[in-house]
Design an enzyme around this catalytic site. Structure first.
Site: not given
Ligand code: 5GP
Length: 191
Positions: A54-55, A110, A114, A142, A165, A171, A177
């Site tokens: 949803k982000g 996206e 992260d 990030k 964040v 969220d 959100r």
């Molecule tokens: P990745 O697979 O790159 O580790 O994670 C991506 C997903 O993790 C993002 O779409 C999000 O849903 C969640 N996420 C990663 N870091 C954050 C953050 O700082 N805040 C929030 N609210 N969600 C995060």
């Protein structure tokens, strides 16, 4: 505080547990720049924006309105973070695209990258469907916790430090959100 309330001093938008990282004005200015870049890069191409629910909903809504080209949108929903703040390392497709992407130029939209696990897996999945190209537009990046170092992020709103964040679609356990800005939650133990 009334029973059942999870709010600190202030309204939801002036919640004292939030530290604003990027204001609505700063976000709008950056989105306009990204839109101009995408408009130039995708001129004459069959463009589809794939929002990752949803982000990315707010980022997608904003970015699509500053891309001055014919385009379509579609959505996917995947789960990698289950209500927590660290990666589970796995990605499950909860909702797939509604339409084929064969021969289309796909931009995955996206909210934040992260570890990079979610996008790496999504690119693997979508890469097998015959798209003409697949690129990534993320509102936030990030880089510090990145596990998938080889992941190429093509369009980035802001690069941020390794902090959790919220806001602008992002969220914490479903909340925040709707904040029109990006903020760091000062005390995550306070919902
Ligand atoms: P990745 O697979 O790159 O580790 O994670 C991506 C997903 O993790 C993002 O779409 C999000 O849903 C969640 N996420 C990663 N870091 C954050 C953050 O700082 N805040 C929030 N609210 N969600 C995060």
């Amino acid at each position: 505080m009334t029973s059942g309330s999870t709010q600190m001093a202030g309204t939801e938008f002036t919640n004292s547990n939030l530290d604003v990282l990027y204001s609505a004005e700063q976000i709008a200015a950056r989105i306009a720049e990204l839109g101009a870049q995408l408009t130039s890069d995708y001129a004459g191409k069959d463009l589809v924006l794939v929002g990752v629910l949803k982000g990315s909903c707010i980022f997608l809504a904003d970015i699509m309105r500053v891309i001055d080209l014919p385009l379509t949108i579609d959505f996917m929903s995947v789960s990698s973070y289950k209500d927590g703040t660290s990666s589970s390392g796995d990605v499950e497709i909860l909702k797939d695209l509604s339409n084929p992407i064969r021969d289309k130029h796909v931009v995955i939209v996206e909210d934040i990258v992260d570890t990079g696990l979610t996008l790496t897996r999504l690119i693997e999945i979508l890469g097998s469907r015959g798209a003409a190209s697949i690129k990534i537009a993320t509102f936030l990046d990030k880089p510090e916790p990145r596990i998938k170092k080889e992941l190429v992020v093509d369009y980035t709103g802001f690069v941020i430090p390794n902090k959790f964040v919220v806001g602008y679609g992002l969220d914490a356990a479903g909340r925040y959100r709707n904040l029109p800005f990006i903020a760091v939650v000062k005390d995550p133990s306070v919902a």
